[in-house]
Design a protein around this motif. Sequence first.
Motif, PDB file in Angstrom:
ATOM      1  N   LYS A  66      -8.763  -2.714   2.586  1.00  0.00           N
ATOM      2  CA  LYS A  66      -7.302  -1.000   2.487  1.00  0.00           C
ATOM      3  C   LYS A  66      -6.144  -2.050   2.168  1.00  0.00           C
ATOM      4  O   LYS A  66      -5.274  -2.065   1.508  1.00  0.00           O
ATOM      5  CB  LYS A  66      -7.820  -0.796   3.441  1.00  0.00           C
ATOM      6  N   GLY A  70      -3.689  -1.931  -0.479  1.00  0.00           N
ATOM      7  CA  GLY A  70      -2.246  -2.002  -0.321  1.00  0.00           C
ATOM      8  C   GLY A  70      -0.712  -3.142  -1.300  1.00  0.00           C
ATOM      9  O   GLY A  70       0.266  -2.429  -1.552  1.00  0.00           O
ATOM     10  N   SER A 138      -2.046   1.479   3.204  1.00  0.00           N
ATOM     11  CA  SER A 138      -2.478   1.393   2.017  1.00  0.00           C
ATOM     12  C   SER A 138      -1.981   3.239   1.742  1.00  0.00           C
ATOM     13  O   SER A 138      -2.042   3.071   0.773  1.00  0.00           O
ATOM     14  CB  SER A 138      -3.544   1.329   1.887  1.00  0.00           C
ATOM     15  N   THR A 142       0.643   3.343  -1.403  1.00  0.00           N
ATOM     16  CA  THR A 142       0.154   3.976  -2.843  1.00  0.00           C
ATOM     17  C   THR A 142       0.465   5.891  -2.935  1.00  0.00           C
ATOM     18  O   THR A 142       0.845   6.119  -3.917  1.00  0.00           O
ATOM     19  CB  THR A 142      -1.149   3.764  -2.941  1.00  0.00           C
TER      20      THR A 142
END
Length: 181
Positions: A66, A70, A138, A142
């Motif tokens: 994760k 990110g 993350s 995102t």
Amino acid sequence: MSDSQQRQEQHSLSMMYGTYADILFVLFPFLVITMQRLWDGNLADILMRPDLSIAAAILAGLAIGKFVLGLVSNRDLGRFKERIVFFIALTLFVVLGPAIILMLSIVGSGNVPGFVAFVQPVLLIIAISLYTTAVSISNILTREGPGDTDTGPSGGLHGPAAPAAGHEPLAIPSRTDSDTI
């Protein structure tokens, strides 16, 4: 409370549920193993087996994934890249390395020292905390932007529900009659 704040809270709540669902999914097999050991009357052996270290290593690996997601998802991170790399190194140094060492030591040794019963649950708690942090970072990185309030499922292990704006979708060529075998 405004509509955007309410959607943001709903998104955060969905993200939290998805994250903890992932954690419970990872821990479920270890719960079954623990219940079987309790059934067999081996209650004292539960903390002296490598099960908690295995669970901590799995969650640490997921957390690293994760953090990397990110890191690579947004090229405009600037000063945050060093922080994400720090969390990756912290996860490796504090959880993944010790968990693997404990697993190998417990399996390879007949005499397990008593401190293992304390260290393994601590590693698992740290791994859960780092995974939760990794999913949060993350998902923040995102998102489409500061105004993104998508209330869809966060995905946990599966990432965000929809690709962020500005990212091109994967181009898959269509199949033609000449492609059939």
